[in-house]
Scaffold this motif. Sequence first.
Motif, mmCIF file in Angstrom:
data_model
loop_
_atom_site.group_PDB
_atom_site.id
_atom_site.type_symbol
_atom_site.label_atom_id
_atom_site.label_comp_id
_atom_site.label_asym_id
_atom_site.label_seq_id
_atom_site.Cartn_x
_atom_site.Cartn_y
_atom_site.Cartn_z
ATOM 1 N N GLY A 505 -43.762 -24.912 1.781
ATOM 2 C CA GLY A 505 -42.248 -24.012 1.655
ATOM 3 C C GLY A 505 -42.211 -22.671 1.515
ATOM 4 N N ALA A 506 -43.076 -22.208 0.410
ATOM 5 C CA ALA A 506 -43.150 -20.850 -0.155
ATOM 6 C C ALA A 506 -43.745 -20.199 1.194
ATOM 7 C CB ALA A 506 -44.084 -20.816 -1.363
ATOM 8 N N HIS A 507 -44.714 -20.509 2.058
ATOM 9 C CA HIS A 507 -45.083 -19.745 3.085
ATOM 10 C C HIS A 507 -44.048 -19.625 4.064
ATOM 11 C CE1 HIS A 507 -47.117 -18.983 6.813
ATOM 12 N NE2 HIS A 507 -48.131 -18.678 6.106
ATOM 13 N N GLN A 508 -43.077 -20.537 4.486
ATOM 14 C CA GLN A 508 -42.116 -20.630 5.265
ATOM 15 C C GLN A 508 -41.008 -19.566 4.869
ATOM 16 O OE1 GLN A 508 -42.098 -21.283 8.342
ATOM 17 N NE2 GLN A 508 -39.958 -20.794 8.847
ATOM 18 N N ASP A 509 -40.734 -19.602 3.479
ATOM 19 C CA ASP A 509 -39.795 -18.857 3.194
ATOM 20 C C ASP A 509 -40.239 -17.260 3.258
ATOM 21 O OD1 ASP A 509 -38.195 -20.894 2.298
ATOM 22 O OD2 ASP A 509 -38.832 -20.976 0.077
ATOM 23 N N SER A 510 -41.525 -16.809 3.089
ATOM 24 C CA SER A 510 -41.910 -15.628 3.294
ATOM 25 C C SER A 510 -41.855 -15.201 4.668
ATOM 26 C CB SER A 510 -43.562 -15.595 2.707
ATOM 27 O OG SER A 510 -44.024 -14.419 3.149
ATOM 28 N N VAL A 511 -42.187 -16.211 5.766
ATOM 29 C CA VAL A 511 -41.850 -15.945 6.978
ATOM 30 C C VAL A 511 -40.387 -15.466 7.437
ATOM 31 C CG1 VAL A 511 -41.876 -16.909 9.401
ATOM 32 C CG2 VAL A 511 -43.674 -17.267 7.940
ATOM 33 N N ASN A 512 -39.620 -16.308 6.846
ATOM 34 C CA ASN A 512 -38.091 -15.920 7.081
ATOM 35 C C ASN A 512 -37.873 -14.828 6.286
ATOM 36 O OD1 ASN A 512 -37.613 -18.361 8.416
ATOM 37 N ND2 ASN A 512 -37.052 -19.440 6.806
ATOM 38 N N ALA A 513 -38.031 -14.437 5.100
ATOM 39 C CA ALA A 513 -37.905 -13.210 4.330
ATOM 40 C C ALA A 513 -38.387 -11.870 5.140
ATOM 41 C CB ALA A 513 -38.551 -13.306 2.834
ATOM 42 N N ARG A 514 -39.702 -11.828 5.630
ATOM 43 C CA ARG A 514 -40.213 -10.944 6.456
ATOM 44 C C ARG A 514 -39.472 -10.643 7.771
ATOM 45 N NH1 ARG A 514 -45.941 -12.582 7.512
ATOM 46 N NH2 ARG A 514 -45.547 -14.658 6.281
ATOM 47 N N GLY A 515 -39.015 -11.499 8.275
ATOM 48 C CA GLY A 515 -38.190 -11.382 9.637
ATOM 49 C C GLY A 515 -36.854 -10.762 9.088
ATOM 50 N N ARG A 516 -36.203 -11.242 8.203
ATOM 51 C CA ARG A 516 -34.801 -10.463 7.689
ATOM 52 C C ARG A 516 -35.243 -9.204 7.126
ATOM 53 N NH1 ARG A 516 -30.516 -9.462 8.849
ATOM 54 N NH2 ARG A 516 -28.466 -10.250 8.246
ATOM 55 N N LEU A 517 -36.202 -8.806 6.354
ATOM 56 C CA LEU A 517 -36.415 -7.559 6.181
ATOM 57 C C LEU A 517 -36.647 -6.508 7.078
ATOM 58 C CD1 LEU A 517 -38.756 -8.297 2.876
ATOM 59 C CD2 LEU A 517 -36.473 -7.185 2.704
ATOM 60 N N LEU A 537 -40.767 -4.184 0.484
ATOM 61 C CA LEU A 537 -40.645 -5.825 0.234
ATOM 62 C C LEU A 537 -41.161 -6.583 1.275
ATOM 63 C CD1 LEU A 537 -36.918 -5.551 -0.831
ATOM 64 C CD2 LEU A 537 -38.703 -5.603 -2.282
ATOM 65 N N HIS A 538 -41.382 -6.028 2.498
ATOM 66 C CA HIS A 538 -42.031 -6.587 3.445
ATOM 67 C C HIS A 538 -43.811 -7.052 3.316
ATOM 68 C CE1 HIS A 538 -43.933 -7.486 7.672
ATOM 69 N NE2 HIS A 538 -42.672 -7.982 7.945
ATOM 70 N N ALA A 539 -44.239 -5.801 2.595
ATOM 71 C CA ALA A 539 -45.617 -6.023 2.335
ATOM 72 C C ALA A 539 -45.783 -7.126 1.220
ATOM 73 C CB ALA A 539 -46.063 -4.706 1.878
ATOM 74 N N LEU A 540 -45.002 -7.147 0.275
ATOM 75 C CA LEU A 540 -45.004 -8.003 -0.921
ATOM 76 C C LEU A 540 -44.804 -9.503 -0.201
ATOM 77 C CD1 LEU A 540 -42.732 -6.149 -3.583
ATOM 78 C CD2 LEU A 540 -45.326 -6.480 -3.635
ATOM 79 N N GLU A 541 -44.080 -9.736 0.598
ATOM 80 C CA GLU A 541 -43.709 -10.771 1.217
ATOM 81 C C GLU A 541 -44.756 -11.283 2.048
ATOM 82 O OE1 GLU A 541 -41.503 -13.270 0.908
ATOM 83 O OE2 GLU A 541 -40.362 -12.129 -0.729
#
Length: 569
Positions: A505-517, A537-541
């Motif tokens: 789930g943490a991995h998928q949340d990062s995928v979603n966050a990177r797309g939105r960022l 922030l994208h790099a941190l994700e």
Amino acid sequence: MCSCVETYGPTEARPWRSPSLTTGHWLWTSNCSTTLRERTTPAGPGQATHGNRGCVKIRSMAASQHDETERKFDVETRTVLPNLTSAEGVSSVDQPSEFQLEAVYFDTPDYDLARARITLRRRTGGTDAGWHLKLPAGPDTRTEIREPLGPVGGDVPDQLRTRVGAIARARPLAPIAIVNTTRREYALRDAEGAVVARVCDDAVLGQLLGDDEPDQTWREWEVELDAGPASVLDAVTAVLLAAGAVPASAGSKLGRVVGEIPGVEQVRPSKKQLARGTAGQLLSAHLTEQTARLHEHDAGVRAGHPESVHRLRIAARRLRSALSTFRPILDRTRTDPVQEELRWLGRSLAPARDAHVLREHLLALVSSEPDELVIGSAVTRIEDQLRADHQTGLVGAREALDSDRYWHLLDTLDTLVASPPLRPHADTSARTMMPRLLARDLKRLRRAVRAIEAAPDAAHRDMAFHEARKKAKRLRYAAEVAVPPLGKRARSLAKSAKQAQKVLGAHQDSVNARGRLRELGVQAHLAGDNSFSFGRLHALEQVRAERAEAEFETVWTRFSRKQIPRWTG
């Protein structure tokens, strides 16, 4: 004594019967000469009639919501109201205020609201004239939602209809009963003069509409907490019982008029019964429980509770997951369409929840950054855009919950719970069947994990991680259902699957966050703003995703050693 009437046409008035508290008999009263315009003019607090000094002017309350805690008692006509100052916590009792009340109760033709312990009425007279919706909120307590009175003969207010949408659905809400009450209300005060409770002495006439049964008359006492503690309610209850009152035979005046209506509650089998029962019985109990959860959180969404969208989505997921896991013992021609509708419901709820979670995460992430690395409008854009996305998602969720499609899904779930479409081998014991079903779900998870390793590129790899997450969640849900018959084995499997699900789930949340960022960064750039912080922030994700992938390798190795031999050997 004056009698108010409501005007039903330009010149037509309808008299109604009111009880005489002094004689205990029922009399026809004359029409009040006060005009409708005069009677709907807002009045001050002292709206009560005392003897025959005049007519109570009707005050329509503004929209409001509050919890009321009260108890009702049946009492004989000639029983004398006791000295209420003998109750601990009550120092004085005000002189009574008298009200003439008329309540028209609304429900579906099959009394669906009453079955759910909900009452909806339009009441005139007293200090709170208006529409009242009462929802169960615990022992002795109900949540009362009020809307203004509106015109005579008007429809149920939209806000109240929405609140009971999952119960009434497309069925009409129409008058089913009229209850007239002559009320003498006593304010009970403590030593400081604060009103701690109110006791009402009601003489009631109830009429069931569309029924040949004679009107019912009775007397009841009601004690409602005001500013006092629960101990006052208990103390006053003891005094009323000692005077000859008995707990009311019905929970509401409407319940007294319409009679006993079976509720919608179903008794869940005990853990021992589920442990010794069949796979079909285990599934049936789970469907019943999760459908009840779905209704509970539907009500929360309609009430505006922040977490209810997420919890409603979980209930839909658990139902859909169960129909998948138990597919071998179900008639799929009936259950597969239900799964698709539950998937639609989950997708309708997703935008609101996803935007809320992402906003909270990104704001926390950016706040942890040094000030010199937060450049431009990053915080404002994250805050404003994701807050707007959340609000848009809530609108979409509520539209879905008020749609014919959703109401049809609820009807289908009712049928599914009442009569699950089980195949013959659903009669196999749960202890025998559940290991087989769990092994199937475990096999699907193993296949999804192998797909991660075979992914040809990063995009497909992200998709494979997401699919593995969904399979881990399904396995976890199935194992939790299997706990009654399988005990510690199932509990251990559920725990291991949850650990895998969390990391994925943490991995998928990062995928979603990177797309939105990326989207927000592009918007900032096109607007001439500095988009550095979005790239940061994208790099941190991206680092967050890499850590999740590494952690999953450890979690999956441990899972494989502990769980796979237990269920596939």
